[in-house]
Design an enzyme around this catalytic site. Structure first.
Site, PDB file in Angstrom:
ATOM      1  N   TYR A  81      -7.314 -12.156   8.812  1.00 54.94           N
ATOM      2  CA  TYR A  81      -6.340 -12.491   7.776  1.00 54.94           C
ATOM      3  C   TYR A  81      -7.022 -12.364   6.417  1.00 54.94           C
ATOM      4  O   TYR A  81      -8.169 -12.811   6.249  1.00 54.94           O
ATOM      5  CB  TYR A  81      -5.816 -13.931   7.954  1.00 54.94           C
ATOM      6  CG  TYR A  81      -5.002 -14.076   9.214  1.00 54.94           C
ATOM      7  CD1 TYR A  81      -3.632 -13.861   9.212  1.00 54.94           C
ATOM      8  CD2 TYR A  81      -5.621 -14.376  10.421  1.00 54.94           C
ATOM      9  CE1 TYR A  81      -2.884 -13.948  10.372  1.00 54.94           C
ATOM     10  CE2 TYR A  81      -4.886 -14.471  11.595  1.00 54.94           C
ATOM     11  CZ  TYR A  81      -3.517 -14.260  11.557  1.00 54.94           C
ATOM     12  OH  TYR A  81      -2.788 -14.340  12.725  1.00 54.94           O
ATOM     13  N   SER A  82      -6.301 -11.795   5.470  1.00 55.06           N
ATOM     14  CA  SER A  82      -6.871 -11.691   4.122  1.00 55.06           C
ATOM     15  C   SER A  82      -6.953 -13.070   3.495  1.00 55.06           C
ATOM     16  O   SER A  82      -6.047 -13.889   3.660  1.00 55.06           O
ATOM     17  CB  SER A  82      -5.989 -10.835   3.225  1.00 55.06           C
ATOM     18  OG  SER A  82      -5.920  -9.536   3.708  1.00 55.06           O
ATOM     19  N   CYS A 261      -1.648  -3.088   0.070  1.00 57.51           N
ATOM     20  CA  CYS A 261      -1.936  -4.056   1.133  1.00 57.51           C
ATOM     21  C   CYS A 261      -0.649  -4.487   1.826  1.00 57.51           C
ATOM     22  O   CYS A 261       0.332  -4.818   1.170  1.00 57.51           O
ATOM     23  CB  CYS A 261      -2.645  -5.285   0.560  1.00 57.51           C
ATOM     24  SG  CYS A 261      -3.223  -6.415   1.856  1.00 57.51           S
ATOM     25  N   GLU A 300      -5.505  -1.544   2.506  1.00 56.47           N
ATOM     26  CA  GLU A 300      -5.765  -2.566   3.526  1.00 56.47           C
ATOM     27  C   GLU A 300      -4.442  -2.825   4.253  1.00 56.47           C
ATOM     28  O   GLU A 300      -3.601  -3.595   3.781  1.00 56.47           O
ATOM     29  CB  GLU A 300      -6.255  -3.852   2.835  1.00 56.47           C
ATOM     30  CG  GLU A 300      -6.556  -4.984   3.776  1.00 56.47           C
ATOM     31  CD  GLU A 300      -8.035  -5.126   4.075  1.00 56.47           C
ATOM     32  OE1 GLU A 300      -8.774  -4.126   3.980  1.00 56.47           O
ATOM     33  OE2 GLU A 300      -8.435  -6.242   4.399  1.00 56.47           O
ATOM     34  N   TYR A 302      -2.542  -3.424   8.136  1.00 54.84           N
ATOM     35  CA  TYR A 302      -2.684  -3.651   9.586  1.00 54.84           C
ATOM     36  C   TYR A 302      -1.479  -4.402  10.128  1.00 54.84           C
ATOM     37  O   TYR A 302      -0.603  -4.786   9.358  1.00 54.84           O
ATOM     38  CB  TYR A 302      -3.990  -4.374   9.941  1.00 54.84           C
ATOM     39  CG  TYR A 302      -4.391  -5.589   9.145  1.00 54.84           C
ATOM     40  CD1 TYR A 302      -3.857  -6.843   9.417  1.00 54.84           C
ATOM     41  CD2 TYR A 302      -5.354  -5.491   8.123  1.00 54.84           C
ATOM     42  CE1 TYR A 302      -4.277  -7.970   8.707  1.00 54.84           C
ATOM     43  CE2 TYR A 302      -5.769  -6.610   7.425  1.00 54.84           C
ATOM     44  CZ  TYR A 302      -5.220  -7.850   7.727  1.00 54.84           C
ATOM     45  OH  TYR A 302      -5.646  -8.950   7.028  1.00 54.84           O
TER      46      TYR A 302
HETATM   47  P1  NAP Z   1       7.859  -7.572   6.298  1.00 54.42           P
HETATM   48  O1  NAP Z   1       8.594  -8.796   5.878  1.00 54.42           O
HETATM   49  O2  NAP Z   1       8.173  -6.978   7.638  1.00 54.42           O
HETATM   50  O3  NAP Z   1       8.028  -6.408   5.228  1.00 54.42           O
HETATM   51  C1  NAP Z   1       7.802  -6.630   3.862  1.00 54.42           C
HETATM   52  C2  NAP Z   1       8.659  -5.674   3.079  1.00 54.42           C
HETATM   53  O4  NAP Z   1       8.210  -4.328   3.256  1.00 54.42           O
HETATM   54  C3  NAP Z   1      10.119  -5.689   3.509  1.00 54.42           C
HETATM   55  O5  NAP Z   1      10.917  -5.641   2.363  1.00 54.42           O
HETATM   56  C4  NAP Z   1      10.245  -4.426   4.327  1.00 54.42           C
HETATM   57  O6  NAP Z   1      11.571  -3.906   4.333  1.00 54.42           O
HETATM   58  C5  NAP Z   1       9.346  -3.503   3.548  1.00 54.42           C
HETATM   59  N1  NAP Z   1       8.944  -2.318   4.282  1.00 54.42           N
HETATM   60  C6  NAP Z   1       9.080  -2.040   5.602  1.00 54.42           C
HETATM   61  N2  NAP Z   1       8.598  -0.813   5.889  1.00 54.42           N
HETATM   62  C7  NAP Z   1       8.145  -0.308   4.716  1.00 54.42           C
HETATM   63  C8  NAP Z   1       7.558   0.932   4.348  1.00 54.42           C
HETATM   64  N3  NAP Z   1       7.316   1.883   5.253  1.00 54.42           N
HETATM   65  N4  NAP Z   1       7.235   1.127   3.070  1.00 54.42           N
HETATM   66  C9  NAP Z   1       7.452   0.185   2.133  1.00 54.42           C
HETATM   67  N5  NAP Z   1       8.038  -1.013   2.421  1.00 54.42           N
HETATM   68  C10 NAP Z   1       8.370  -1.248   3.702  1.00 54.42           C
HETATM   69  O7  NAP Z   1       6.315  -7.857   6.168  1.00 54.42           O
HETATM   70  P2  NAP Z   1       5.442  -8.980   6.927  1.00 54.42           P
HETATM   71  O8  NAP Z   1       6.144  -9.408   8.175  1.00 54.42           O
HETATM   72  O9  NAP Z   1       5.048 -10.002   5.938  1.00 54.42           O
HETATM   73  O10 NAP Z   1       4.194  -8.148   7.378  1.00 54.42           O
HETATM   74  C11 NAP Z   1       3.179  -7.838   6.480  1.00 54.42           C
HETATM   75  C12 NAP Z   1       2.128  -6.962   7.119  1.00 54.42           C
HETATM   76  O11 NAP Z   1       0.963  -7.106   6.347  1.00 54.42           O
HETATM   77  C13 NAP Z   1       1.761  -7.297   8.555  1.00 54.42           C
HETATM   78  O12 NAP Z   1       1.715  -6.094   9.278  1.00 54.42           O
HETATM   79  C14 NAP Z   1       0.385  -7.879   8.433  1.00 54.42           C
HETATM   80  O13 NAP Z   1      -0.410  -7.630   9.577  1.00 54.42           O
HETATM   81  C15 NAP Z   1      -0.139  -7.154   7.230  1.00 54.42           C
HETATM   82  N6  NAP Z   1      -1.197  -7.814   6.476  1.00 54.42           N
HETATM   83  C16 NAP Z   1      -1.253  -9.158   6.408  1.00 54.42           C
HETATM   84  C17 NAP Z   1      -2.281  -9.764   5.722  1.00 54.42           C
HETATM   85  C18 NAP Z   1      -2.434 -11.272   5.724  1.00 54.42           C
HETATM   86  O14 NAP Z   1      -3.444 -11.738   5.228  1.00 54.42           O
HETATM   87  N7  NAP Z   1      -1.529 -12.038   6.269  1.00 54.42           N
HETATM   88  C19 NAP Z   1      -3.196  -8.981   5.043  1.00 54.42           C
HETATM   89  C20 NAP Z   1      -3.094  -7.589   5.086  1.00 54.42           C
HETATM   90  C21 NAP Z   1      -2.084  -7.028   5.823  1.00 54.42           C
HETATM   91  P3  NAP Z   1      12.574  -4.003   5.604  1.00 54.42           P
HETATM   92  O15 NAP Z   1      11.991  -4.931   6.612  1.00 54.42           O
HETATM   93  O16 NAP Z   1      13.837  -4.527   4.999  1.00 54.42           O
HETATM   94  O17 NAP Z   1      12.719  -2.611   6.106  1.00 54.42           O
END
Ligand code: NAP
Length: 302
Positions: A81-82, A261, A300, A302
């Site tokens: 996790y970041s 990210c 970054e 994932y």
């Molecule tokens: P999410 O709610 O599923 O999506 C965030 C936004 O991005 C929504 O508006 C979504 O739109 C949009 N989106 C979907 N596909 C896209 C694309 N191809 N290009 C641009 N925007 C797009 O996000 P989440 O559930 O928070 O997930 C975040 C991700 O970040 C996870 O995969 C996680 O592993 C990763 N991550 C997390 C951390 C951390 O520290 N927690 C750090 C780095 C990465 P729609 O859903 O309306 O299509």
């Protein structure tokens, strides 16, 4: 205690699966309304490490949940996790690290079962004050701010919980008297689940901060023939394209940087926008390749 680092002495891998650090949960608060169901339950979890875990915003820490993974019959694998806090932690005492965690649910294509709670994210989201947490890390050297960030321009792009690193980075930048310009493009599904929105809104007092939200399920993409998105939803890349003149001027500066990210795959929609911006400003070769070669593009996902 204040942790001071230059890129030469970035802390990495101080704790491993074999020799982890046990921290204590001191806070677990919801960052969202639950009006759109458990998928939009995002938590800000603060873990006390008692000055034993130095880190920088942009790095990640590993979390190992207790017990055996029922799918493998082995101890749970660590999940990264970041870091979502400044290096001295939310309380400024150098004793805590914060994480931004969304409750993850997945579908099993083999069994057809849908909406299965992800083990690690639900474990973290359900932590209570006083619960012990096994940590590893910190890890990562590439998503950090450069030492000489003060006068550079930055384009930060986040989807969902991918906002985590920017929270600490922006706070540290403004506290250090940042004089460049910084754009924050932030994509979320709904207007009432914009993580840390109040904090980012306060930075608007800095005339060099530009905060742009893409609310995918509430706004329509007005230019789908130019920037296609799933079901014509409003994604960060659309907003970036709409700002292409300003972003092009910024990216023409040789030391400006782009950070992405969040969701794996987001780069596939953003790179073409960077290419279009480059082309409009006369870059003949691939602009993304050029940014990468010049170490001005950090990803970054994932
Ligand atoms: P999410 O709610 O599923 O999506 C965030 C936004 O991005 C929504 O508006 C979504 O739109 C949009 N989106 C979907 N596909 C896209 C694309 N191809 N290009 C641009 N925007 C797009 O996000 P989440 O559930 O928070 O997930 C975040 C991700 O970040 C996870 O995969 C996680 O592993 C990763 N991550 C997390 C951390 C951390 O520290 N927690 C750090 C780095 C990465 P729609 O859903 O309306 O299509």
């Amino acid at each position: 205690m204040t942790f001071l680092f230059m890129s030469a002495n970035i802390p990495v891998n101080l704790y491993t699966v074999q020799k982890p650090l046990v921290g204590v949960t001191v806070e677990n608060k919801s960052l969202t309304t639950l009006s759109h169901g458990p998928k939009n339950d995002v938590r800000h979890v603060v873990i006390r490490h008692k000055e034993k875990l130095p880190y920088l915003p942009g790095q990640s820490v590993g979390v190992i949940m207790p017990g055996i993974d029922p799918l493998t019959g082995k101890p749970h694998k660590l999940r990264l996790y970041s870091v979502a806090s400044v290096r001295n932690g939310d309380f400024g005492d150098g004793q805590t690290v914060s994480l931004c965690v969304v409750r993850h649910f997945w579908d099993n294509p083999k069994t057809g079962e849908k909406g299965i709670p992800g083990l690690s994210s639900n474990y973290l989201c359900d932590l209570k004050k006083g619960d012990l947490v096994t940590l590893t890390g910190p890890v990562g050297r590439h998503f950090l701010l450069p030492d000489d960030f003060k006068n550079r321009d930055f384009i930060f792009v986040a989807t969902g919980t991918g906002i985590a690193p920017y929270r600490g980075m922006l706070k540290e930048m403004f506290e250090a008297g940042f004089e460049g310009r910084v754009w924050l493009y932030f994509g979320v599904q709904y207007g009432d689940v914009v993580l840390y929105d109040k904090e980012f809104e306060t930075y608007r007092k800095h005339k060099n901060f530009f905060y742009i939200k893409a609310i995918s399920r509430e706004e329509k993409n007005p230019i789908p023939s130019v920037i296609p998105t799933r079901e014509n939803r409003m994604y960060v890349q659309v907003k970036m394209y709409q700002d292409c003149k300003a972003l092009g001027e910024t990216l023409a500066k040789k030391d400006s940087m782009v950070y992405l990210c969040g969701l794996k795959g987001m780069e596939a929609g953003i790179f073409p926008v960077l290419e279009k911006i480059g082309a409009e400003f006369g870059v003949k070769e691939s602009f993304v390749a050029k940014l990468k070669a010049e170490q001005r593009l950090r990803v970054e996902v994932y």
